[in-house]
Design an enzyme around this catalytic site. Structure first.
Site, PDB file in Angstrom:
ATOM      1  N   ASP A   1       0.846  -1.198   0.000  1.00 56.30           N
ATOM      2  CA  ASP A   1       0.000   0.000   0.000  1.00 56.30           C
ATOM      3  C   ASP A   1       0.881   1.247   0.000  1.00 56.30           C
ATOM      4  O   ASP A   1       1.563   1.544   0.974  1.00 56.30           O
ATOM      5  CB  ASP A   1      -0.899   0.000   1.245  1.00 56.30           C
TER       6      ASP A   1
ATOM      7  N   TYR B   1       3.251   9.690  -0.620  1.00 58.49           N
ATOM      8  CA  TYR B   1       4.342   9.097   0.172  1.00 58.49           C
ATOM      9  C   TYR B   1       5.694   9.262  -0.537  1.00 58.49           C
ATOM     10  O   TYR B   1       6.743   9.018   0.046  1.00 58.49           O
ATOM     11  CB  TYR B   1       4.114   7.602   0.446  1.00 58.49           C
TER      12      TYR B   1
ATOM     13  N   LYS C   1      -2.519   5.912  -4.443  1.00 54.05           N
ATOM     14  CA  LYS C   1      -3.614   6.867  -4.150  1.00 54.05           C
ATOM     15  C   LYS C   1      -3.330   8.223  -4.780  1.00 54.05           C
ATOM     16  O   LYS C   1      -2.184   8.672  -4.805  1.00 54.05           O
ATOM     17  CB  LYS C   1      -3.764   7.059  -2.631  1.00 54.05           C
TER      18      LYS C   1
ATOM     19  N   HIS D   1      -7.297   9.732  -2.157  1.00 52.51           N
ATOM     20  CA  HIS D   1      -6.682   9.644  -0.826  1.00 52.51           C
ATOM     21  C   HIS D   1      -7.555  10.293   0.266  1.00 52.51           C
ATOM     22  O   HIS D   1      -7.723   9.735   1.349  1.00 52.51           O
ATOM     23  CB  HIS D   1      -5.309  10.314  -0.876  1.00 52.51           C
TER      24      HIS D   1
HETATM   25  N1  LIG Z   1      -5.295   6.489   3.588  1.00 54.60           N
HETATM   26  C1  LIG Z   1      -4.742   7.195   4.551  1.00 54.60           C
HETATM   27  O1  LIG Z   1      -5.083   8.376   4.760  1.00 54.60           O
HETATM   28  C2  LIG Z   1      -3.700   6.558   5.391  1.00 54.60           C
HETATM   29  C3  LIG Z   1      -3.251   7.191   6.571  1.00 54.60           C
HETATM   30  C4  LIG Z   1      -2.288   6.539   7.337  1.00 54.60           C
HETATM   31  C5  LIG Z   1      -1.816   5.290   6.942  1.00 54.60           C
HETATM   32  N2  LIG Z   1      -2.253   4.711   5.776  1.00 54.60           N
HETATM   33  C6  LIG Z   1      -1.754   3.381   5.317  1.00 54.60           C
HETATM   34  O2  LIG Z   1      -1.820   2.467   6.407  1.00 54.60           O
HETATM   35  C7  LIG Z   1      -0.517   1.919   6.635  1.00 54.60           C
HETATM   36  C8  LIG Z   1      -0.334   1.579   8.091  1.00 54.60           C
HETATM   37  O3  LIG Z   1      -0.590   2.715   8.922  1.00 54.60           O
HETATM   38  P1  LIG Z   1       0.559   3.549   9.665  1.00 54.60           P
HETATM   39  O4  LIG Z   1       1.834   3.401   8.950  1.00 54.60           O
HETATM   40  O5  LIG Z   1       0.026   4.920   9.879  1.00 54.60           O
HETATM   41  O6  LIG Z   1       0.608   2.913  11.114  1.00 54.60           O
HETATM   42  P2  LIG Z   1       0.675   1.444  11.753  1.00 54.60           P
HETATM   43  O7  LIG Z   1       0.883   0.403  10.741  1.00 54.60           O
HETATM   44  O8  LIG Z   1      -0.513   1.360  12.678  1.00 54.60           O
HETATM   45  O9  LIG Z   1       1.964   1.578  12.694  1.00 54.60           O
HETATM   46  C9  LIG Z   1       3.246   1.787  12.191  1.00 54.60           C
HETATM   47  C10 LIG Z   1       4.159   2.130  13.386  1.00 54.60           C
HETATM   48  O10 LIG Z   1       4.153   1.063  14.325  1.00 54.60           O
HETATM   49  C11 LIG Z   1       5.462   0.521  14.470  1.00 54.60           C
HETATM   50  N3  LIG Z   1       5.316  -0.946  14.445  1.00 54.60           N
HETATM   51  C12 LIG Z   1       4.999  -1.723  13.375  1.00 54.60           C
HETATM   52  N4  LIG Z   1       4.937  -3.017  13.716  1.00 54.60           N
HETATM   53  C13 LIG Z   1       5.217  -3.066  15.032  1.00 54.60           C
HETATM   54  C14 LIG Z   1       5.316  -4.133  15.954  1.00 54.60           C
HETATM   55  N5  LIG Z   1       5.122  -5.389  15.576  1.00 54.60           N
HETATM   56  N6  LIG Z   1       5.626  -3.830  17.244  1.00 54.60           N
HETATM   57  C15 LIG Z   1       5.817  -2.543  17.632  1.00 54.60           C
HETATM   58  N7  LIG Z   1       5.736  -1.500  16.806  1.00 54.60           N
HETATM   59  C16 LIG Z   1       5.448  -1.755  15.514  1.00 54.60           C
HETATM   60  C17 LIG Z   1       6.271   1.027  13.296  1.00 54.60           C
HETATM   61  O11 LIG Z   1       7.629   1.223  13.697  1.00 54.60           O
HETATM   62  P3  LIG Z   1       8.919   0.806  12.780  1.00 54.60           P
HETATM   63  O12 LIG Z   1       8.624   1.160  11.362  1.00 54.60           O
HETATM   64  O13 LIG Z   1       9.989   1.661  13.405  1.00 54.60           O
HETATM   65  O14 LIG Z   1       9.125  -0.656  13.004  1.00 54.60           O
HETATM   66  C18 LIG Z   1       5.609   2.356  12.994  1.00 54.60           C
HETATM   67  O15 LIG Z   1       6.105   3.365  13.848  1.00 54.60           O
HETATM   68  C19 LIG Z   1       0.416   3.036   6.107  1.00 54.60           C
HETATM   69  O16 LIG Z   1       1.742   2.588   5.925  1.00 54.60           O
HETATM   70  C20 LIG Z   1      -0.298   3.431   4.858  1.00 54.60           C
HETATM   71  O17 LIG Z   1      -0.045   2.471   3.854  1.00 54.60           O
HETATM   72  C21 LIG Z   1      -3.184   5.333   5.010  1.00 54.60           C
END
Ligand SMILES: NC(=O)c1ccc[n+]([C@@H]2O[C@H](COP(=O)([O-])OP(=O)(O)OC[C@H]3O[C@@H](n4cnc5c(N)ncnc54)[C@H](OP(=O)(O)O)[C@@H]3O)[C@@H](O)[C@H]2O)c1
Length: 285
Positions: free
Chosen positions: A49, A54, A79, A112
Protein backbone atom coordinates in the site's frame (compact mmCIF):
# COMPACT_ATOMS: atom_id res chain seq x y z
CA UNK A 1 6.43 -19.07 9.14
CA UNK A 2 7.45 -18.96 5.51
CA UNK A 3 6.33 -17.75 2.14
CA UNK A 4 3.85 -20.60 1.97
CA UNK A 5 1.76 -19.03 4.76
CA UNK A 6 -1.76 -18.69 3.49
CA UNK A 7 -3.05 -15.12 3.52
CA UNK A 8 -6.82 -15.07 2.89
CA UNK A 9 -8.21 -12.91 0.11
CA UNK A 10 -11.29 -10.68 0.16
CA UNK A 11 -13.43 -10.62 -2.99
CA UNK A 12 -14.21 -7.02 -3.93
CA UNK A 13 -17.49 -5.83 -5.50
CA UNK A 14 -15.80 -5.84 -8.94
CA UNK A 15 -14.71 -9.48 -8.61
CA UNK A 16 -11.04 -8.79 -7.87
CA UNK A 17 -9.38 -10.67 -5.00
CA UNK A 18 -7.24 -8.63 -2.65
CA UNK A 19 -4.91 -10.24 -0.07
CA UNK A 20 -6.32 -9.35 3.35
CA UNK A 21 -2.86 -8.63 4.78
CA UNK A 22 -0.43 -6.26 3.11
CA UNK A 23 2.53 -4.01 3.83
CA UNK A 24 2.12 -0.24 4.25
CA UNK A 25 4.93 2.11 3.27
CA UNK A 26 3.70 5.46 4.68
CA UNK A 27 6.65 7.35 6.21
CA UNK A 28 9.28 4.99 4.83
CA UNK A 29 11.83 7.35 3.26
CA UNK A 30 11.99 6.98 -0.54
CA UNK A 31 15.59 5.77 -0.48
CA UNK A 32 14.73 2.99 2.02
CA UNK A 33 11.49 1.84 0.44
CA UNK A 34 12.90 -0.67 -2.04
CA UNK A 35 14.82 -2.47 0.70
CA UNK A 36 11.91 -2.55 3.17
CA UNK A 37 9.44 -3.65 0.47
CA UNK A 38 11.88 -6.29 -0.78
CA UNK A 39 12.12 -7.66 2.74
CA UNK A 40 8.34 -7.78 3.01
CA UNK A 41 8.09 -9.68 -0.28
CA UNK A 42 10.70 -12.18 0.98
CA UNK A 43 8.67 -12.74 4.16
CA UNK A 44 5.62 -13.46 2.00
CA UNK A 45 3.58 -10.24 1.76
CA UNK A 46 1.91 -9.98 -1.66
CA UNK A 47 0.12 -6.65 -1.19
CA UNK A 48 1.80 -3.24 -0.90
CA UNK A 49 0.00 0.00 0.00
CA UNK A 50 1.66 3.20 -1.24
CA UNK A 51 0.48 6.64 -2.41
CA UNK A 52 1.58 9.50 -4.62
CA UNK A 53 1.97 11.62 -1.48
CA UNK A 54 4.34 9.10 0.17
CA UNK A 55 6.83 9.84 -2.63
CA UNK A 56 8.03 6.24 -2.60
CA UNK A 57 6.11 4.56 -5.44
CA UNK A 58 9.40 4.19 -7.30
CA UNK A 59 10.88 2.14 -4.43
CA UNK A 60 7.84 -0.14 -4.42
CA UNK A 61 8.12 -0.66 -8.18
CA UNK A 62 11.85 -1.33 -7.95
CA UNK A 63 11.36 -3.92 -5.20
CA UNK A 64 8.71 -5.82 -7.17
CA UNK A 65 10.84 -5.80 -10.32
CA UNK A 66 13.98 -6.88 -8.41
CA UNK A 67 12.13 -9.75 -6.72
CA UNK A 68 11.70 -13.17 -8.25
CA UNK A 69 7.96 -12.56 -8.46
CA UNK A 70 5.85 -11.82 -11.51
CA UNK A 71 4.02 -8.50 -11.41
CA UNK A 72 0.74 -10.41 -11.32
CA UNK A 73 1.67 -12.05 -8.02
CA UNK A 74 1.77 -8.76 -6.11
CA UNK A 75 -1.19 -6.48 -5.39
CA UNK A 76 -0.20 -2.81 -5.52
CA UNK A 77 -2.40 0.02 -4.27
CA UNK A 78 -1.64 3.70 -4.81
CA UNK A 79 -3.61 6.87 -4.15
CA UNK A 80 -4.32 10.18 -5.86
CA UNK A 81 -2.51 13.15 -4.34
CA UNK A 82 -4.47 15.78 -2.41
CA UNK A 83 -2.81 18.30 -4.73
CA UNK A 84 -4.57 17.06 -7.90
CA UNK A 85 -8.11 18.26 -8.54
CA UNK A 86 -8.65 18.90 -12.24
CA UNK A 87 -9.15 16.03 -14.72
CA UNK A 88 -6.05 16.87 -16.77
CA UNK A 89 -3.72 17.00 -13.76
CA UNK A 90 -5.25 13.80 -12.36
CA UNK A 91 -4.61 12.00 -15.68
CA UNK A 92 -1.01 13.26 -15.74
CA UNK A 93 -0.42 12.27 -12.10
CA UNK A 94 -1.81 8.79 -12.69
CA UNK A 95 0.46 8.29 -15.71
CA UNK A 96 3.38 9.28 -13.48
CA UNK A 97 2.29 6.77 -10.84
CA UNK A 98 2.39 3.97 -13.41
CA UNK A 99 5.76 5.13 -14.64
CA UNK A 100 7.21 5.20 -11.12
CA UNK A 101 5.77 1.76 -10.39
CA UNK A 102 7.21 0.57 -13.70
CA UNK A 103 3.92 -1.13 -14.44
CA UNK A 104 1.22 -0.89 -17.08
CA UNK A 105 -1.43 -1.00 -14.36
CA UNK A 106 -2.09 -0.61 -10.67
CA UNK A 107 -4.30 -3.13 -8.86
CA UNK A 108 -6.16 -0.48 -6.88
CA UNK A 109 -6.17 3.31 -7.14
CA UNK A 110 -7.83 5.42 -4.45
CA UNK A 111 -8.85 9.01 -3.90
CA UNK A 112 -6.68 9.64 -0.83
CA UNK A 113 -8.96 12.19 0.93
CA UNK A 114 -12.41 13.56 -0.01
CA UNK A 115 -11.45 17.19 0.90
CA UNK A 116 -15.11 18.36 1.04
CA UNK A 117 -14.12 21.65 2.70
CA UNK A 118 -11.42 22.52 0.15
CA UNK A 119 -12.56 25.33 -2.14
CA UNK A 120 -12.55 24.29 -5.80
CA UNK A 121 -12.16 20.57 -5.13
CA UNK A 122 -14.98 18.17 -5.96
CA UNK A 123 -14.56 14.49 -5.15
CA UNK A 124 -17.34 13.50 -7.59
CA UNK A 125 -15.45 15.16 -10.44
CA UNK A 126 -12.24 13.45 -9.30
CA UNK A 127 -13.98 10.08 -9.02
CA UNK A 128 -15.22 10.29 -12.62
CA UNK A 129 -11.59 10.48 -13.76
CA UNK A 130 -10.78 7.34 -11.77
CA UNK A 131 -13.70 5.67 -13.57
CA UNK A 132 -11.80 6.30 -16.82
CA UNK A 133 -8.74 4.47 -15.43
CA UNK A 134 -10.92 1.53 -14.45
CA UNK A 135 -12.57 1.49 -17.90
CA UNK A 136 -9.23 1.47 -19.76
CA UNK A 137 -7.83 -1.25 -17.47
CA UNK A 138 -4.94 0.76 -16.06
CA UNK A 139 -6.57 0.60 -12.61
CA UNK A 140 -7.96 -2.90 -12.09
CA UNK A 141 -10.00 -1.63 -9.13
CA UNK A 142 -10.82 1.86 -7.91
CA UNK A 143 -11.77 3.02 -4.47
CA UNK A 144 -11.69 5.81 -1.94
CA UNK A 145 -10.04 6.64 1.36
CA UNK A 146 -11.28 8.65 4.32
CA UNK A 147 -14.76 8.97 2.80
CA UNK A 148 -17.61 9.52 5.25
CA UNK A 149 -21.13 8.16 4.77
CA UNK A 150 -22.41 11.38 3.16
CA UNK A 151 -19.56 11.25 0.61
CA UNK A 152 -20.25 7.61 -0.24
CA UNK A 153 -23.93 8.41 -0.68
CA UNK A 154 -23.09 11.19 -3.12
CA UNK A 155 -20.95 8.82 -5.18
CA UNK A 156 -23.77 6.25 -5.19
CA UNK A 157 -26.24 8.88 -6.44
CA UNK A 158 -24.05 10.60 -9.03
CA UNK A 159 -21.55 8.04 -10.39
CA UNK A 160 -21.55 4.82 -12.42
CA UNK A 161 -18.95 2.74 -10.57
CA UNK A 162 -19.18 2.01 -6.83
CA UNK A 163 -15.90 2.20 -4.90
CA UNK A 164 -14.43 -1.26 -4.31
CA UNK A 165 -12.91 -0.21 -0.97
CA UNK A 166 -12.91 2.61 1.54
CA UNK A 167 -9.60 2.93 3.39
CA UNK A 168 -10.25 4.54 6.79
CA UNK A 169 -8.63 4.93 10.20
CA UNK A 170 -9.56 1.98 12.41
CA UNK A 171 -7.87 0.53 15.49
CA UNK A 172 -9.07 -0.56 18.93
CA UNK A 173 -9.30 3.05 20.20
CA UNK A 174 -11.23 4.25 17.11
CA UNK A 175 -13.66 1.81 15.56
CA UNK A 176 -15.09 4.30 13.04
CA UNK A 177 -18.12 2.05 13.10
CA UNK A 178 -20.66 4.17 11.25
CA UNK A 179 -18.44 4.31 8.17
CA UNK A 180 -17.29 0.68 8.45
CA UNK A 181 -20.81 -0.70 8.76
CA UNK A 182 -22.07 1.47 5.86
CA UNK A 183 -19.37 -0.18 3.73
CA UNK A 184 -20.40 -3.63 4.92
CA UNK A 185 -24.04 -2.98 4.03
CA UNK A 186 -23.19 -1.59 0.60
CA UNK A 187 -20.53 -4.05 -0.58
CA UNK A 188 -17.60 -1.66 -0.07
CA UNK A 189 -14.68 -3.49 1.57
CA UNK A 190 -13.07 -1.76 4.53
CA UNK A 191 -9.33 -1.22 4.70
CA UNK A 192 -8.11 -0.22 8.17
CA UNK A 193 -5.27 2.32 8.19
CA UNK A 194 -2.98 2.80 11.20
CA UNK A 195 -4.21 -0.62 12.38
CA UNK A 196 -2.04 -0.52 15.51
CA UNK A 197 -2.50 3.27 15.88
CA UNK A 198 1.18 3.67 14.96
CA UNK A 199 2.03 1.70 18.11
CA UNK A 200 -0.37 3.70 20.32
CA UNK A 201 -2.51 0.73 21.38
CA UNK A 202 0.30 -1.74 22.06
CA UNK A 203 0.69 -0.98 25.78
CA UNK A 204 -3.00 -1.19 26.56
CA UNK A 205 -3.40 -3.61 29.53
CA UNK A 206 -6.36 -5.42 27.92
CA UNK A 207 -4.28 -6.11 24.82
CA UNK A 208 -1.05 -6.99 26.63
CA UNK A 209 -2.94 -9.43 28.92
CA UNK A 210 -4.37 -11.27 25.90
CA UNK A 211 -0.97 -11.27 24.22
CA UNK A 212 0.73 -12.75 27.29
CA UNK A 213 -1.88 -15.47 27.66
CA UNK A 214 -1.65 -16.46 23.99
CA UNK A 215 2.15 -16.06 23.86
CA UNK A 216 1.85 -13.59 21.01
CA UNK A 217 2.90 -9.96 20.72
CA UNK A 218 0.46 -7.10 21.26
CA UNK A 219 0.80 -6.13 17.57
CA UNK A 220 -0.10 -9.67 16.47
CA UNK A 221 -3.17 -9.69 18.71
CA UNK A 222 -4.43 -6.36 17.34
CA UNK A 223 -3.76 -7.29 13.72
CA UNK A 224 -5.48 -10.65 14.24
CA UNK A 225 -8.50 -8.77 15.70
CA UNK A 226 -8.71 -6.77 12.46
CA UNK A 227 -8.45 -9.92 10.35
CA UNK A 228 -11.24 -11.66 12.28
CA UNK A 229 -13.46 -8.57 11.84
CA UNK A 230 -13.01 -8.90 8.08
CA UNK A 231 -10.97 -5.73 7.52
CA UNK A 232 -8.02 -5.50 5.14
CA UNK A 233 -4.81 -4.37 6.93
CA UNK A 234 -1.29 -3.33 5.92
CA UNK A 235 0.83 -2.53 8.96
CA UNK A 236 3.93 -0.46 8.27
CA UNK A 237 7.31 -1.32 9.70
CA UNK A 238 10.84 -0.52 8.70
CA UNK A 239 12.14 -3.06 11.24
CA UNK A 240 12.96 -6.52 9.84
CA UNK A 241 11.78 -8.48 12.93
CA UNK A 242 8.51 -6.58 13.03
CA UNK A 243 7.88 -7.05 9.31
CA UNK A 244 8.05 -10.79 9.99
CA UNK A 245 6.11 -10.62 13.26
CA UNK A 246 3.24 -8.72 11.63
CA UNK A 247 2.92 -11.42 8.98
CA UNK A 248 2.48 -14.25 11.50
CA UNK A 249 -1.25 -13.96 12.08
CA UNK A 250 -2.70 -17.09 10.59
CA UNK A 251 -1.76 -19.83 13.06
CA UNK A 252 -3.82 -18.62 16.01
CA UNK A 253 -7.28 -17.31 16.71
CA UNK A 254 -8.90 -14.93 19.19
CA UNK A 255 -11.93 -16.15 21.14
CA UNK A 256 -15.21 -14.25 20.97
CA UNK A 257 -14.53 -12.94 24.49
CA UNK A 258 -11.09 -11.62 23.51
CA UNK A 259 -12.52 -10.04 20.36
CA UNK A 260 -15.22 -8.31 22.44
CA UNK A 261 -12.72 -7.10 25.03
CA UNK A 262 -10.61 -5.41 22.33
CA UNK A 263 -13.66 -3.96 20.58
CA UNK A 264 -14.71 -2.56 23.96
CA UNK A 265 -11.64 -0.29 24.03
CA UNK A 266 -13.24 2.12 21.52
CA UNK A 267 -12.97 5.77 22.60
CA UNK A 268 -15.15 7.11 19.83
CA UNK A 269 -14.08 10.41 18.26
CA UNK A 270 -11.52 10.94 21.05
CA UNK A 271 -9.61 7.91 19.78
CA UNK A 272 -9.06 9.34 16.30
CA UNK A 273 -5.37 10.03 15.59
CA UNK A 274 -5.58 11.51 12.07
CA UNK A 275 -7.48 14.51 10.70
CA UNK A 276 -11.28 14.52 10.63
CA UNK A 277 -12.12 13.95 6.94
CA UNK A 278 -15.08 16.35 7.10
CA UNK A 279 -12.77 19.25 7.88
CA UNK A 280 -9.42 18.25 6.37
CA UNK A 281 -8.49 20.43 3.39
CA UNK A 282 -5.11 18.92 2.48
CA UNK A 283 -1.97 20.85 1.59
CA UNK A 284 -2.13 24.59 1.06
CA UNK A 285 -0.39 24.59 -2.35
N1 LIG B 1 -5.29 6.49 3.59
C1 LIG B 1 -4.74 7.20 4.55
O1 LIG B 1 -5.08 8.38 4.76
C2 LIG B 1 -3.70 6.56 5.39
C3 LIG B 1 -3.25 7.19 6.57
C4 LIG B 1 -2.29 6.54 7.34
C5 LIG B 1 -1.82 5.29 6.94
N2 LIG B 1 -2.25 4.71 5.78
C6 LIG B 1 -1.75 3.38 5.32
O2 LIG B 1 -1.82 2.47 6.41
C7 LIG B 1 -0.52 1.92 6.63
C8 LIG B 1 -0.33 1.58 8.09
O3 LIG B 1 -0.59 2.72 8.92
P1 LIG B 1 0.56 3.55 9.66
O4 LIG B 1 1.83 3.40 8.95
O5 LIG B 1 0.03 4.92 9.88
O6 LIG B 1 0.61 2.91 11.11
P2 LIG B 1 0.68 1.44 11.75
O7 LIG B 1 0.88 0.40 10.74
O8 LIG B 1 -0.51 1.36 12.68
O9 LIG B 1 1.96 1.58 12.69
C9 LIG B 1 3.25 1.79 12.19
C10 LIG B 1 4.16 2.13 13.39
O10 LIG B 1 4.15 1.06 14.33
C11 LIG B 1 5.46 0.52 14.47
N3 LIG B 1 5.32 -0.95 14.44
C12 LIG B 1 5.00 -1.72 13.38
N4 LIG B 1 4.94 -3.02 13.72
C13 LIG B 1 5.22 -3.07 15.03
C14 LIG B 1 5.32 -4.13 15.95
N5 LIG B 1 5.12 -5.39 15.58
N6 LIG B 1 5.63 -3.83 17.24
C15 LIG B 1 5.82 -2.54 17.63
N7 LIG B 1 5.74 -1.50 16.81
C16 LIG B 1 5.45 -1.76 15.51
C17 LIG B 1 6.27 1.03 13.30
O11 LIG B 1 7.63 1.22 13.70
P3 LIG B 1 8.92 0.81 12.78
O12 LIG B 1 8.62 1.16 11.36
O13 LIG B 1 9.99 1.66 13.41
O14 LIG B 1 9.12 -0.66 13.00
C18 LIG B 1 5.61 2.36 12.99
O15 LIG B 1 6.10 3.37 13.85
C19 LIG B 1 0.42 3.04 6.11
O16 LIG B 1 1.74 2.59 5.92
C20 LIG B 1 -0.30 3.43 4.86
O17 LIG B 1 -0.04 2.47 3.85
C21 LIG B 1 -3.18 5.33 5.01
Amino acid sequence: MTETTHVPTITLNDGQEIPQLGFGVFQIPPEETAEATGRALEVGYRHIDTAEMYENEQGVGDAVRDSSLDRGEVWITSKLSNRKHEPEEIRAAFAETLEKLGSAYVDLFLIHWPLPARPGSDFVKRWKVLEEFKADGRARSIGVSNFQVEHLERLAAECDVAPAVNQIEIHPYFLNEEVRSYGERHGIATEAWSPIAQGGVLNDPVITAIAERLERTAAQVVLRWHVQRGSIVFPKSATPERIRENFELFDFELSGADMDAITGLDRGEAGRTGPNPLRFTGPSD
